[in-house]
Write a protein that holds these residues in place. Structure first.
Motif, PDB file in Angstrom:
ATOM      1  N   VAL A 182       1.573   1.777   7.306  1.00  0.00           N
ATOM      2  CA  VAL A 182       1.226   3.026   7.961  1.00  0.00           C
ATOM      3  C   VAL A 182       0.089   2.734   8.903  1.00  0.00           C
ATOM      4  O   VAL A 182      -0.661   1.793   8.730  1.00  0.00           O
ATOM      5  N   GLY A 183      -0.048   3.567   9.879  1.00  0.00           N
ATOM      6  CA  GLY A 183      -1.199   3.421  10.759  1.00  0.00           C
ATOM      7  C   GLY A 183      -0.896   2.602  11.993  1.00  0.00           C
ATOM      8  O   GLY A 183      -1.633   2.659  12.960  1.00  0.00           O
ATOM      9  N   TRP A 226      -3.737  -3.667   8.225  1.00  0.00           N
ATOM     10  CA  TRP A 226      -4.036  -3.658   6.784  1.00  0.00           C
ATOM     11  C   TRP A 226      -5.210  -2.727   6.482  1.00  0.00           C
ATOM     12  O   TRP A 226      -5.147  -1.917   5.554  1.00  0.00           O
ATOM     13  N   PHE A 227      -6.274  -2.829   7.264  1.00  0.00           N
ATOM     14  CA  PHE A 227      -7.427  -1.961   7.040  1.00  0.00           C
ATOM     15  C   PHE A 227      -7.115  -0.507   7.375  1.00  0.00           C
ATOM     16  O   PHE A 227      -7.646   0.417   6.755  1.00  0.00           O
ATOM     17  N   THR A 228      -6.245  -0.281   8.361  1.00  0.00           N
ATOM     18  CA  THR A 228      -5.834   1.095   8.692  1.00  0.00           C
ATOM     19  C   THR A 228      -5.103   1.725   7.520  1.00  0.00           C
ATOM     20  O   THR A 228      -5.320   2.891   7.173  1.00  0.00           O
ATOM     21  N   GLN A 229      -4.195   0.943   6.908  1.00  0.00           N
ATOM     22  CA  GLN A 229      -3.487   1.433   5.717  1.00  0.00           C
ATOM     23  C   GLN A 229      -4.474   1.891   4.648  1.00  0.00           C
ATOM     24  O   GLN A 229      -4.387   3.002   4.117  1.00  0.00           O
ATOM     25  N   LYS A 230      -5.397   1.001   4.335  1.00  0.00           N
ATOM     26  CA  LYS A 230      -6.368   1.292   3.287  1.00  0.00           C
ATOM     27  C   LYS A 230      -7.242   2.489   3.666  1.00  0.00           C
ATOM     28  O   LYS A 230      -7.558   3.345   2.827  1.00  0.00           O
ATOM     29  N   TYR A 231      -7.632   2.541   4.938  1.00  0.00           N
ATOM     30  CA  TYR A 231      -8.548   3.588   5.393  1.00  0.00           C
ATOM     31  C   TYR A 231      -7.876   4.964   5.340  1.00  0.00           C
ATOM     32  O   TYR A 231      -8.461   5.940   4.853  1.00  0.00           O
ATOM     33  N   LEU A 232      -6.648   5.039   5.842  1.00  0.00           N
ATOM     34  CA  LEU A 232      -5.931   6.317   5.827  1.00  0.00           C
ATOM     35  C   LEU A 232      -5.642   6.779   4.409  1.00  0.00           C
ATOM     36  O   LEU A 232      -5.697   7.974   4.103  1.00  0.00           O
ATOM     37  N   LEU A 233      -5.334   5.810   3.540  1.00  0.00           N
ATOM     38  CA  LEU A 233      -5.099   6.149   2.137  1.00  0.00           C
ATOM     39  C   LEU A 233      -6.374   6.686   1.495  1.00  0.00           C
ATOM     40  O   LEU A 233      -6.348   7.663   0.748  1.00  0.00           O
ATOM     41  N   MET A 234      -7.513   6.044   1.821  1.00  0.00           N
ATOM     42  CA  MET A 234      -8.797   6.510   1.293  1.00  0.00           C
ATOM     43  C   MET A 234      -9.096   7.926   1.780  1.00  0.00           C
ATOM     44  O   MET A 234      -9.547   8.784   1.011  1.00  0.00           O
ATOM     45  N   LYS A 235      -8.838   8.167   3.079  1.00  0.00           N
ATOM     46  CA  LYS A 235      -9.099   9.493   3.636  1.00  0.00           C
ATOM     47  C   LYS A 235      -8.217  10.553   2.979  1.00  0.00           C
ATOM     48  O   LYS A 235      -8.668  11.666   2.691  1.00  0.00           O
ATOM     49  N   LYS A 236      -6.960  10.195   2.737  1.00  0.00           N
ATOM     50  CA  LYS A 236      -6.059  11.148   2.092  1.00  0.00           C
ATOM     51  C   LYS A 236      -6.523  11.466   0.678  1.00  0.00           C
ATOM     52  O   LYS A 236      -6.541  12.621   0.254  1.00  0.00           O
ATOM     53  N   LYS A 237      -6.913  10.416  -0.054  1.00  0.00           N
ATOM     54  CA  LYS A 237      -7.418  10.642  -1.412  1.00  0.00           C
ATOM     55  C   LYS A 237      -8.678  11.486  -1.388  1.00  0.00           C
ATOM     56  O   LYS A 237      -8.885  12.346  -2.236  1.00  0.00           O
ATOM     57  N   SER A 238      -9.533  11.210  -0.383  1.00  0.00           N
ATOM     58  CA  SER A 238     -10.777  11.965  -0.256  1.00  0.00           C
ATOM     59  C   SER A 238     -10.496  13.449  -0.042  1.00  0.00           C
ATOM     60  O   SER A 238     -11.115  14.315  -0.660  1.00  0.00           O
ATOM     61  N   GLU A 239      -9.525  13.736   0.840  1.00  0.00           N
ATOM     62  CA  GLU A 239      -9.164  15.131   1.085  1.00  0.00           C
ATOM     63  C   GLU A 239      -8.563  15.763  -0.163  1.00  0.00           C
ATOM     64  O   GLU A 239      -8.835  16.925  -0.486  1.00  0.00           O
ATOM     65  N   ASP A 240      -7.783  14.976  -0.891  1.00  0.00           N
ATOM     66  CA  ASP A 240      -7.158  15.481  -2.115  1.00  0.00           C
ATOM     67  C   ASP A 240      -8.209  15.822  -3.171  1.00  0.00           C
ATOM     68  O   ASP A 240      -8.134  16.879  -3.801  1.00  0.00           O
ATOM     69  N   VAL A 241      -9.176  14.925  -3.367  1.00  0.00           N
ATOM     70  CA  VAL A 241     -10.171  15.171  -4.420  1.00  0.00           C
ATOM     71  C   VAL A 241     -11.112  16.312  -4.035  1.00  0.00           C
ATOM     72  O   VAL A 241     -11.571  17.062  -4.900  1.00  0.00           O
ATOM     73  N   VAL A 290       0.847  -1.181   0.000  1.00  0.00           N
ATOM     74  CA  VAL A 290       0.000   0.000   0.000  1.00  0.00           C
ATOM     75  C   VAL A 290       0.882   1.229   0.000  1.00  0.00           C
ATOM     76  O   VAL A 290       1.175   1.820   1.015  1.00  0.00           O
ATOM     77  N   GLY A 291       1.368   1.551  -1.186  1.00  0.00           N
ATOM     78  CA  GLY A 291       2.071   2.790  -1.437  1.00  0.00           C
ATOM     79  C   GLY A 291       3.125   3.208  -0.449  1.00  0.00           C
ATOM     80  O   GLY A 291       3.220   4.350  -0.094  1.00  0.00           O
ATOM     81  N   GLY A 292       3.932   2.360   0.077  1.00  0.00           N
ATOM     82  CA  GLY A 292       5.021   2.825   0.916  1.00  0.00           C
ATOM     83  C   GLY A 292       5.057   2.221   2.291  1.00  0.00           C
ATOM     84  O   GLY A 292       5.183   2.927   3.275  1.00  0.00           O
ATOM     85  N   GLY A 293       4.888   0.928   2.369  1.00  0.00           N
ATOM     86  CA  GLY A 293       5.070   0.260   3.646  1.00  0.00           C
ATOM     87  C   GLY A 293       3.883   0.379   4.555  1.00  0.00           C
ATOM     88  O   GLY A 293       2.819   0.806   4.175  1.00  0.00           O
TER      89      GLY A 293
END
Length: 449
Positions: free
Chosen positions: A43-44, A131-146, A38-41
């Motif tokens: 996280v979370g 694993w779910f934290t990684q995905k969740y934080l990535l989703m939140k970051k993308k959400s903020e970006d969009v 998930v994009g860089g090791g």
């Protein structure tokens, strides 16, 4: 599915995927690809506030999850994994329910349990949560970006013109189509009014197509719909419906249908020869069958306005729709039959149905074939046509096998109103024959006996 075996170390699980029984810890799982990348090791894992696993699973709603995280009983991601003496791991609530049903075996291996205690699988829980934290934080970051990008594009639209405006609209359309958070941001920041203001008599089709593609993805309030119902804006949508690409045509049909849901909608807005002709082209386009359903959906909504039905008949919609029926799927078929049934309430509509050689055979074929609604519409259309010209149409209907179909409706468990209509139509069809001839022409002897 990979199998887990309890390790001698408390709360750590051995992974048998590689055959060497190595310890499955976080680093090993990432290295061996159990968790994926998930994009860089990872996280979370060090996040200050621990995120709720249940909430993350529900919000992410992922279709692909590592198989080791899935409970073999529910086939859902585990939130509280526990391990049996057999080494198999399950969601706690699922395995306890299995026990309460009187089973004292392992659901996966069907081995009888020599120990019915369950051991919390802390390492697997940690892996799942990470694993779910990684995905969740990535989703939140993308959400903020969009969301940020949506705001930037709205500001850009207020300043630019020409090709730059088209490019900004195109990117915004792609963003709102893909992200619910971007749609909310556009609405909250007054984006609907900004985009709506771009539609007018001098708007290019390039700008209009992208603007419609954005608006159709947004939840429009009453004020926004009223603004979009201005004649100049509707006229542009009709032009684009006739001349745009298939995606644009579908978007125009969907947007106009959305506007028609508004209480103050006036039928004269859609009393347009050009609109109806464009809709029929969309419905008949064999190269793009994805346009049939939205086209028929709008046509059905228009037919609810009785004032427009004569215009629909006048453009030759009746024979065109009748010819389309055999090729339509069930959803489209129901819409087309609704339209034809609505048009059969007009004298000119009934005449158009009678003059189409395939009306009666197609309607007879549809009785008791698709759904009760389709049977109801087909029966109503047949009644209208046969009532208009009893001798001519009843004979054609009988030859097409109508009587046998009507008896089938009468004997079925469908709506009593349909049974009554079938009985009346059967009586109408039999008036031109003696009982013996009628039975013989319809080949019903076996059915009646």
């Amino acid at each position: 599915m990979p199998m887990f075996q309890p390790s001698k170390r408390e709360g750590v699980v051995g992974y048998e995927g590689g055959g060497d029984g190595h310890v499955l810890d976080l680093d090993t799982a990432v290295k061996d690809g159990v968790l994926g990348s998930v994009g860089g090791g990872v996280v979370g894992a060090g996040v200050g506030e621990k995120l709720d696993l249940k909430k993350m699973i529900e919000e992410l709603d992922l279709s692909e999850v590592p198989s080791v995280f899935i409970c073999p009983i529910s086939l859902e991601p585990m939130q509280d994994p526990v391990t049996l003496c057999t080494g198999q791991t399950y969601e706690r609530s699922n395995i306890l329910k299995w026990f309460t049903l009187g089973h004292f075996s392992c659901p996966t291996t069907m081995q009888e349990l020599w120990d019915d205690s369950v051991t919390p699988n802390k390492t697997l829980y940690h892996l799942i949560h990470t694993w779910f934290t990684q995905k969740y934080l990535l989703m939140k970051k993308k959400s903020e970006d969009v969301q940020g990008r949506a705001s930037e594009l709205l500001e850009t639209l207020k300043k630019v013109k020409g090709q730059a405006r088209v490019q900004a609209l195109k990117e915004l359309r792609q963003v709102v189509a893909a992200h619910a958070t971007a749609r909310k941001r556009v609405i909250d920041e007054g984006g609907v009014a900004v985009i709506s203001s771009l539609l007018g008599p001098f708007t290019s089709h390039a700008v209009g197509s992208e603007a419609v593609g954005i608006l159709v993805n947004l939840t429009l309030d009453s004020e926004s719909k009223t603004s979009l119902m201005q004649p100049a804006k509707i006229s542009l949508m009709v032009d684009i419906l006739n001349e745009g690409c298939i995606e644009t045509k579908i978007n125009c049909a969907r947007l106009i249908e959305m506007l028609m849901e508004e209480r103050g909608f006036r039928s004269e807005i859609v009393s347009s020869h050009s609109l109806l002709v464009g809709l029929m082209r969309l419905v008949k386009d064999k190269r793009h069958p994805n346009g049939i359903l939205p086209g028929l959906g709008l046509l059905r909504t228009i037919c609810l306005h009785k004032e427009v039905r004569s215009l629909i008949v006048s453009i030759g919609a009746v024979p065109q729709l009748v010819e389309l029926l055999p090729a339509l799927n069930s959803d489209s078929l129901e819409l087309a039959l609704f339209v034809l049934d609505a048009l059969s309430t007009l004298q000119e509509g009934r005449l158009a149905l009678k003059d189409c050689s395939n009306t009666i055979p197609n309607m007879v074929r549809l009785l008791m074939r698709v759904s009760e609604s389709c049977t109801q519409y087909a029966l109503s259309i047949l009644w209208s046509v046969c009532k208009l010209a009893p001798e001519e149409c009843s004979s054609i209907a009988v030859d097409a096998g109508l009587a046998a179909k009507l008896l089938l409706v009468i004997q079925s468990g469908c709506n009593p109103v349909l049974k009554q209509q079938s009985a009346e139509l059967l009586k109408l069809c039999s008036l031109n024959y003696s009982d013996t001839i009628f039975i013989s022409k319809c080949k019903l002897t076996r059915t009646i006996q």
